[in-house]
Design an enzyme around this catalytic site. Structure first.
Site, mmCIF file in Angstrom:
data_model
loop_
_atom_site.group_PDB
_atom_site.id
_atom_site.type_symbol
_atom_site.label_atom_id
_atom_site.label_comp_id
_atom_site.label_asym_id
_atom_site.label_seq_id
_atom_site.Cartn_x
_atom_site.Cartn_y
_atom_site.Cartn_z
ATOM 1 N N GLU A 23 -29.914 9.009 35.103
ATOM 2 C CA GLU A 23 -30.451 8.257 36.241
ATOM 3 C C GLU A 23 -29.767 8.773 37.498
ATOM 4 O OE1 GLU A 23 -30.286 3.949 35.766
ATOM 5 O OE2 GLU A 23 -30.744 4.156 33.639
ATOM 6 N N GLU A 34 -26.947 1.229 28.355
ATOM 7 C CA GLU A 34 -25.979 0.235 28.812
ATOM 8 C C GLU A 34 -25.655 -0.822 27.764
ATOM 9 O OE1 GLU A 34 -27.831 -0.697 32.653
ATOM 10 O OE2 GLU A 34 -26.374 0.633 33.569
HETATM 11 C C1 GAL Z 1 -29.016 1.377 35.734
HETATM 12 C C2 GAL Z 1 -29.837 0.874 34.602
HETATM 13 C C3 GAL Z 1 -31.283 0.730 34.949
HETATM 14 C C4 GAL Z 1 -31.427 0.054 36.265
HETATM 15 C C5 GAL Z 1 -30.738 0.837 37.306
HETATM 16 C C6 GAL Z 1 -30.765 0.187 38.650
HETATM 17 O O1 GAL Z 1 -27.712 0.936 35.598
HETATM 18 O O2 GAL Z 1 -29.727 1.700 33.489
HETATM 19 O O3 GAL Z 1 -31.918 0.004 33.946
HETATM 20 O O4 GAL Z 1 -30.869 -1.205 36.197
HETATM 21 O O5 GAL Z 1 -29.375 0.931 36.977
HETATM 22 O O6 GAL Z 1 -32.016 -0.071 39.119
#
Ligand code: GAL
Length: 967
Positions: free
Chosen positions: A482, A412
């Site tokens: 993620e 990010e």
């Molecule tokens: C993503 C980010 C993580 C965390 C997650 C939400 O956008 O990369 O670090 O913030 O969302 O828990």
């Protein structure tokens, strides 16, 4: 810029040694400088006064602090941890940081240990300091550095004395580096990883790079060790004895995360002996698919932050090992080291136990997003040296690990030329691995198309290579770096993702967000989250979104994930009496597993035995005949359960550990027989019907078989989960908020009629929230056969119900003494419509306390699915409830409203009632706390429904031994 103090200029540092490979130093001479250090905290970065670093400075009045550690987690008067997700907790004016800049001066005296060699050099190594440090030894300044989760070394040989060395380290909480470290986590300053003095023998290597590959077409491995000095490389097991720089190819067994075969070797240069642990493997993208050793791999991954509830990011080896063991125990095969390189020893464990690793650089500038990415460091050439320094420190440190197959530029950071510069440097230095970065949709710097939290439908489109977007990207493999946001109850929808990963070759799995809740031990709250430590800006419990609770107990989400990703599928075969076994591993055959069956009638095991399964190759499937059922046909419900177990001890589990399971229904659930015939009798304000006693005016049940009962009503409310509440940036509707707006948490129950006839007591009601013209016309119809009482609930929605319902069922209060449950249905843990893969049908037992799931922020939890019957009781009193159709139940010592109001566990106090909810249906969970909401098929739309429960007072003691049972 030149006038800025060093910690505020954009440079990565000065005075240090170039980065190099890390290796376990079992045979090296070293001095660990951990333990008690003298410590002084100042509220500002007073860069003028350096007197503490001078020799002879008297720090005896200073307090002591443990190194490694974060000072904010060590006692009063040391400031406090602070949590923000995206925003910087200081004004954004890069590279400047606030005047209020907590600064910790650290001092450590040491003598050289006995036998410290005269000859050679010495290096002082810092494995991690947040966020910037300036270092002196014996009064001489060595230099300074930024890059919190990266190693930094200094040559110190000529400065060392036999006795009375003084190491001084000044650490600033904020520095220009903080702009590059805006990860979603606690801000935790301090010397949080090891400090070591290392002896470097004469002729020792400055650095070395083991180039290790595997050719799957002929089964050979090739080794070449690049080194800045001449040396010899030996691998006795392979008969290898070559010079550095020389290449050798020999037959080997390859390394994979499933078969982590390592060969021990040695690199000898001058007087130094470096232990090598070599894993032969080759990573490549071929035909748009990531392949290792020629085969497609599927990531069953997690994002791991380093976290300990007392020590923050300062982890000891035992905790790291526990993390790896827990991953292996739960079928996890991959880790993304979100969002920084982990402690280097963690990667040794990944090599040894077998985990694919995406090693991510310590880089995130997310706080610039809300500012339109103005002044984003990754798009400003002045910062590029700092970015390249970070890339080099990661790659050089971790380049010799078999487990690391992908380098990630960071997380990010938006887009910018700085990222391209990093990618180019990395490709040049190490063309043998892939490059990952999620934040640039053009994928111009990466080998994989990576996304976070993409909804299922989009993943499917990507899987078909029908996604819109730049053409070259469509050729790339796809991963979800993620997904499955494990905040609070959930994540929902994991099984649906897994089906896509298994269907589409391009979709190579993902990494659940995230490994562990970052709840920090708090004096009042048990575990604290954002806002509990007095922060001015914070993001609440968004920091508690892991598959493990802060104490590393697996959450139901972890149990679900283990089941969803199990590498062996066990399902009903096409022919009757057969089971289909599919080997879903990428490399391992099934010879390491033993299979066993159990046959259960109404959840009680009546037979068990081994099942012979051939050692299927990866991807192979077969149908195997089950033995003849051990009992004659019965009119009770029966199931086969077939389990795949480790056949041998593994470093992370003993033989017998369960890897996968499947259940095959032999017969359908048997609904309770009807309970009718006994007439209701009215007398003195009461109505009696079989074992039930009711208020004649309201029709409310008051007791069943002498057990007092309160508040039996239709219930549609649940304490919204984090996923119900959703995140502001998600496009889906945020039902948790909308339900409350609609008033579902304050439903009113109007009684329209209390009627009796020859066989039933019927109570007609309308259930609705104030201010709204919609409602649920609800009829409770009670019948009895004299000993049992049956309630049939009919619900007809009226008006326009645009939103789904949280749940649909009844709740009732029972005396607190009925604190133990035994049930036949799904268990042993909680389940919701889209988190139900791990629930297996069986007989289960638990106390009411054990039925609760301790999410750090209290919310709906603990529902057990597909319940045929439950008995809630104690000693010799109890109530049995049978459902038609199958139902969900929760039992708690507080109401849903109390659960909803609680912010921490301490807010929940048991009353004199156990509240039992018997649900006909539940809304799914989804992943909207940071991802897509509930899929259409798991939505609970308001619709006409009829369901019934049969209540029987019981007098048989419940033999409760805790949350155990059989399936
Ligand atoms: C993503 C980010 C993580 C965390 C997650 C939400 O956008 O990369 O670090 O913030 O969302 O828990």
């Amino acid at each position: 810029m030149s006038t800025l103090p060093w910690h505020e200029d954009v440079s990565p540092g000065r005075g240090g040694l170039p980065p190099r490979a890390w290796y376990a130093r079992s045979d090296a001479v070293l001095l660990a400088l951990d333990g008690a250090w003298r410590f002084r905290l100042s509220p500002t970065a007073d860069t003028e006064d350096e007197s503490f670093a001078a020799e002879g400075y008297d720090a005896s009045a200073w307090e002591e602090i443990a190194v490694p550690g974060h000072w904010v987690l060590q006692g009063k008067g040391h400031g406090a941890p602070a949590y923000t997700n995206v925003v910087y907790p200081f004004p954004v004016d890069p590279p400047r940081v606030p005047t209020e800049n907590p600064t910790g001066d650290h001092l450590r005296r040491f003598d050289l240990p006995e036998g410290w060699p005269e000859a050679g050099e010495a290096v002082l190594r810092f494995d991690g300091i947040e966020s910037a440090a300036r270092v002196w030894l014996n009064g001489e300044e060595l230099g300074e550095f930024k890059g919190s989760r990266l190693p930094h070394e200094f040559a110190v040989g000529p400065l060392l004395k036999e006795r009375g060395n003084v190491l001084a380290v000044r650490v600033h909480q904020w520095s220009s580096g903080s702009y590059l470290e805006d990860q979603d986590q606690w801000w935790l300053p301090g010397i949080f990883r090891d400090v070591t003095l290392l002896h470097r023998p004469e002729g020792a290597a400055g650095d070395f790079f083991t180039h290790v590959s595997y050719d799957h077409t002929d089964g050979t491995g090739t080794l070449r060790v690049e080194c800045d000095v001449q040396g010899r490389v030996t691998v006795p097991e392979l008969g290898i004895d070559i010079r550095t720089g020389e290449s050798v190819t020999v037959p080997v067994e390859p390394w994979t995360a499933e078969t982590p075969r390592l060969y021990d070797g040695e690199l000898a240069t001058g007087d130094e002996r470096i232990p090598l642990r070599l894993g032969f493997r080759t990573v490549a993208v071929e035909d748009g698919v990531i392949k290792v050793n020629g085969r497609r791999i599927l990531f069953r991954g997690v994002n791991r932050h380093e976290f300990h509830p007392e020590r923050g990011r300062s982890l000891d080896l035992a905790t790291m090992r526990r993390d790896v063991e827990l991953m292996k125990l739960h079928n996890i095969n991959a880790v993304r080291t979100s969002h920084y390189p982990p402690h280097p020893a963690f990667l040794d464990l990944c090599d040894e136990y077998g985990l694919w690793v995406i090693d991510e650089c310590d880089l995130e500038t997310h706080g610039f997003q809300d500012l339109g990415w103005r002044a984003n460091p990754v798009d400003d050439a002045r910062w590029t040296p700092a970015l390249l320094d970070r890339a080099a420190r990661m790659v050089e440190r971790d380049k010799n690990h078999a487990s690391v197959i992908v380098w990630s530029l960071g997380n990010e950071c938006g887009t910018g030329a700085g990222l391209t510069a990093m990618a180019e440097w990395i490709r040049d230095r190490d063309p043998s691995r892939l490059v990952h970065y999620e934040g640039d949709l053009s994928c111009k710097d990466t080998d994989v198309y990576s996304r976070m939290y993409a909804p299922h439908a989009e993943v499917e489109q990507i899987g078909r290579r029908e996604d819109p977007g730049p053409d070259p990207r469509r050729e790339l493999p796809f991963i979800l770096c993620e997904y499955g946001h494990a905040m609070g109850n959930g994540p929902g929808g994991l099984a649906d993702y897994q089906r896509l990963f298994e269907r589409y070759e391009r979709c190579q799995g993902g990494f659940v967000w995230e490994w562990i809740d970052h709840g920090l031990v708090h004096p009042e709250h048990g575990y604290g989250y954002g806002g509990d430590f007095g922060e001015e800006l914070h993001d609440g419990n968004f920091v508690c979104d892991g598959l493990l609770f802060p104490d590393r107990t697996p959450s139901p989400g972890m149990v679900e994930y283990k089941k969803v990703i199990e590498p062996v599928r066990i399902e009903a075969g096409t022919a009757e009496g057969t089971v289909r076994i599919t080997n879903g591993h990428d490399f391992a055959d099934l010879s390491g597993l033993a299979f066993a069956w159990t046959f259960a009638v109404e959840g009680e095991t009546v037979g068990t035995g081994p099942l012979t399964v051939p050692g299927l190759a990866p991807g192979e499937s077969t149908e195997i005949a089950l033995p003849a059922p051990p009992v004659e046909r019965t009119d009770r419900e029966a199931h086969w359960t077939v389990r795949a177990l480790l056949a041998h001890d593994m470093p992370w589990a003993a033989s017998g550990h369960e890897i996968a399971w499947g259940q095959l229904a032999v017969s359908e659930p048997v609904p309770p027989t009807s309970a009718a015939g006994a007439p209701p009798v009215r007398h003195a304000g009461r109505i009696t019907l079989g074992p039930g006693s009711f208020d004649a005016r309201t029709g409310e049940p008051l007791a069943i078989g002498g057990i007092p009962l309160t508040g039996l009503l239709l219930d549609v409310w649940r304490a919204p989960t984090d996923n119900d509440n959703g995140a502001a940036w998600q496009p889906d509707e945020r039902y948790g908020l909308l339900w409350r707006e609609l008033g579902l948490h304050r439903m009113r129950h109007r009684i329209d009629a209390v009627e009796t006839d020859a066989e039933a007591l019927t109570v007609r009601t309308r259930v609705a929230p104030a201010a709204q013209d919609l409602g649920l016309v609800t009829t409770y119809r009670w019948t009895s056969d004299g000993t049992r009482l049956r309630l049939t609930v009919s619900v007809t929605p009226e008006g326009e119900w645009r939103l789904p319902l949280p749940r649909l069922g009844v709740r009732l209060g029972l005396p607190a003494a009925l604190d133990r449950a035994a049930w036949f249905g799904g268990g042993p843990g909680e389940a919701y419509p889209d988190t139900r893969a791990a629930a297996r049908t069986g007989r289960w037992e638990a106390t009411v306390d054990e039925l609760q799931t301790p999410y750090v922020r209290p919310q709906e939890n603990g529902a057990r699915i597909d319940t045929r019957w439950i008995e809630l009781g104690h000693v010799s009193t109890g109530l049995r409830v049978e459902g038609d159709p199958l139902f969900w139940f929760t039992a708690r010592r507080w109401t849903s409203e109390q659960l909803d109001a609680a912010e921490h566990h301490g807010d929940l106090t048991p009353g004199d009632t156990v509240w039992l909810t018997l649900d006909h249906a539940q809304q799914g969970i989804g992943s909207q706390s940071c991802g897509p909401g509930v899929l259409q098929e798991y939505r609970l739309d308001a619709a006409p429904a009829t369901f019934s429960f049969t209540f029987t007072p019981t007098f048989t003691p419940l033999d409760v031994r805790g949350a155990r049972g059989t399936a």
